[in-house]
Design a protein around this motif. Sequence first.
Motif, mmCIF file in Angstrom:
data_model
loop_
_atom_site.group_PDB
_atom_site.id
_atom_site.type_symbol
_atom_site.label_atom_id
_atom_site.label_comp_id
_atom_site.label_asym_id
_atom_site.label_seq_id
_atom_site.Cartn_x
_atom_site.Cartn_y
_atom_site.Cartn_z
ATOM 1 N N GLY A 117 40.065 4.167 -14.073
ATOM 2 C CA GLY A 117 38.969 3.771 -14.694
ATOM 3 C C GLY A 117 37.980 4.938 -14.758
ATOM 4 N N TRP A 118 37.854 6.088 -15.145
ATOM 5 C CA TRP A 118 36.522 6.687 -16.054
ATOM 6 C C TRP A 118 36.763 7.158 -17.046
ATOM 7 C CZ3 TRP A 118 33.784 8.653 -11.617
ATOM 8 C CH2 TRP A 118 33.757 8.247 -10.217
ATOM 9 N N LYS A 119 35.175 6.998 -18.129
ATOM 10 C CA LYS A 119 35.313 7.860 -18.861
ATOM 11 C C LYS A 119 34.074 8.906 -18.765
ATOM 12 C CE LYS A 119 31.154 4.608 -19.384
ATOM 13 N NZ LYS A 119 30.125 3.829 -20.369
ATOM 14 N N CYS A 135 32.453 5.725 -13.836
ATOM 15 C CA CYS A 135 32.870 5.016 -12.980
ATOM 16 C C CYS A 135 32.243 4.099 -13.803
ATOM 17 C CB CYS A 135 33.852 5.040 -11.370
ATOM 18 S SG CYS A 135 34.527 3.622 -11.014
ATOM 19 N N VAL A 136 33.793 3.205 -14.540
ATOM 20 C CA VAL A 136 33.252 2.253 -15.679
ATOM 21 C C VAL A 136 32.814 1.381 -13.917
ATOM 22 C CG1 VAL A 136 34.631 2.535 -17.526
ATOM 23 C CG2 VAL A 136 35.185 1.209 -15.931
ATOM 24 N N SER A 137 33.355 0.687 -13.427
ATOM 25 C CA SER A 137 32.842 -0.124 -12.291
ATOM 26 C C SER A 137 31.821 -0.144 -11.458
ATOM 27 C CB SER A 137 34.142 -0.995 -11.503
ATOM 28 O OG SER A 137 35.436 -0.868 -12.435
ATOM 29 N N CYS A 138 32.314 1.226 -10.932
ATOM 30 C CA CYS A 138 30.953 1.432 -8.729
ATOM 31 C C CYS A 138 29.629 2.265 -9.886
ATOM 32 C CB CYS A 138 31.793 2.562 -8.466
ATOM 33 S SG CYS A 138 32.825 3.610 -8.631
ATOM 34 N N VAL A 178 40.724 8.228 -5.770
ATOM 35 C CA VAL A 178 40.252 7.452 -4.417
ATOM 36 C C VAL A 178 39.407 7.837 -4.298
ATOM 37 C CG1 VAL A 178 40.748 6.746 -2.246
ATOM 38 C CG2 VAL A 178 42.121 7.139 -3.671
ATOM 39 N N SER A 179 38.369 8.846 -3.833
ATOM 40 C CA SER A 179 37.195 9.723 -2.941
ATOM 41 C C SER A 179 36.061 9.386 -3.626
ATOM 42 C CB SER A 179 37.967 10.574 -2.497
ATOM 43 O OG SER A 179 38.276 11.380 -3.275
ATOM 44 N N ARG A 188 39.942 2.632 -5.956
ATOM 45 C CA ARG A 188 40.370 3.045 -5.268
ATOM 46 C C ARG A 188 41.800 2.603 -5.384
ATOM 47 N NH1 ARG A 188 35.977 5.547 -1.936
ATOM 48 N NH2 ARG A 188 38.170 5.261 0.176
ATOM 49 N N ASN A 189 42.097 1.592 -4.878
ATOM 50 C CA ASN A 189 43.023 0.585 -5.004
ATOM 51 C C ASN A 189 44.595 0.332 -5.640
ATOM 52 O OD1 ASN A 189 42.126 0.591 -1.990
ATOM 53 N ND2 ASN A 189 41.677 -1.828 -2.641
ATOM 54 N N PHE A 190 43.710 0.814 -7.542
ATOM 55 C CA PHE A 190 44.595 0.350 -8.431
ATOM 56 C C PHE A 190 44.760 1.414 -9.150
ATOM 57 C CE2 PHE A 190 46.852 -1.973 -11.500
ATOM 58 C CZ PHE A 190 48.337 -2.322 -10.306
ATOM 59 N N GLU A 191 45.566 1.287 -10.347
ATOM 60 C CA GLU A 191 44.658 2.232 -11.325
ATOM 61 C C GLU A 191 45.798 1.206 -12.770
ATOM 62 O OE1 GLU A 191 46.285 6.253 -10.747
ATOM 63 O OE2 GLU A 191 48.438 5.893 -11.080
#
Length: 445
Positions: A117-119, A135-138, A178-179, A188-191
Amino acid sequence: MDDTTSTPRVLKQCVDLILSPKHEKYSIPMDINIHEKFSEHPDIQYFKKIKSKNHFNYHKYKKNPIKINKTDSLMVSDFDPYSRDALISRISSYSTINWKIPFENHELNELRCSQNGWKCVSISINNNSKNHLVCVSCKQMLTLRFNEEDFTTFEFDLKDIEEVNDHLCHEYLKQIQVSAHEENCPWRNFETPVEGIYYLKPFLHSTNEILINNYLHSLKTLVDNVSVIIERQDNFHDLIQETKSRAQIDQFTKNSNTWLMNKFYKHDKENQIIRLSTIPSWIYIISLLSWELKVQSFAHQLVLFLVCPQCNKKVFIDSTQHSPVSPSFKVPQSTGLNLSTSKILTPVKYPPTIMEDEEEFYNTVDLYSEHKPWCFMKHRASVEIMSNYLYDIIVNSETSIGINGELLEDVEMKIGDSQKRRKSFDINEGLERLNKLRKLYLVEE
């Protein structure tokens, strides 16, 4: 009815069974407990565990529904781990301008970061500040810092530096997975599973469709700017493999032109047919190897690249002077380039100092080996194998080209027992997708 031929066979068998004098022997025992019979099944055990864990929260929520946090809903809206386009988009954010790891072939790479999830973003006007991830989400940020080798004040053993950087890599991997994400971030729970999403499986209709579309979009950038590429043809004349017969190459280029005409040029067929007939065969091979033409502005200089969309590797072609950079930068018409907005990379205000060592290197570049080690074109197979697979698809696709450039049906691959393999792949893909979805939606907290 006397006509027994009109009676369904199944119904007739039931009637015969009932009328049989020994039908009492087939009575079903009523003392079998279905719940006990299947209680030890692993799937039953799994869902029992999920139910018992969330039973109390479920009834509590029914009485007092909790309003969904707006920030949490935004996280989920940007969370699409099964989207290959989204994964490729994140990978494309990593470049020599904003990303640098002091070693090669390590687990910490652009693909690993993107699948979690990282750009990568640039937060400085110079190219000295790198490895800033978001992170594109958080929207959490993480900066990866390493020990550099060029120390002037103190002398350090190179082996010690490598050991420290290796330890940093393992720690950063934990944070990326995760962290470093917020507590409620779904990443955190899925890639993103790279198998089947990034590393496409052969002999599937969906795979063939993706490969053909990628090839055609890459080919269009080269065909529309063929004069720019032909000026540097000395660098590409050895691309055609000797194992390809002239008849095969002619069929390959013919079908490729049909794909292009139906997908991009159907409103100007007469002129385009003449133009495409003059395109050299090696232009098609460049696209077959997953390279497309892109342009980027560095201060007052316009730089042309061949770029692999799968790993974002850039190969320098040429540079020209142009007018100053503006926020609404467009390719100057004087350059003779014809590129869509998606092929124009974000302008950079500082001069292209990163290109100083690449111009000489490009004279000896091998487009077969230039992809990054983890690239789809090289992973677990040489780039020749992947390009040959797509080559065979195009050669055998004459009857599968739709009027709008779509793939009408599975291309019949003439390679051994590929049809049986394709059917087995289709079934297994569905089963694997089901297991992945179960992990995604029933993930344990």
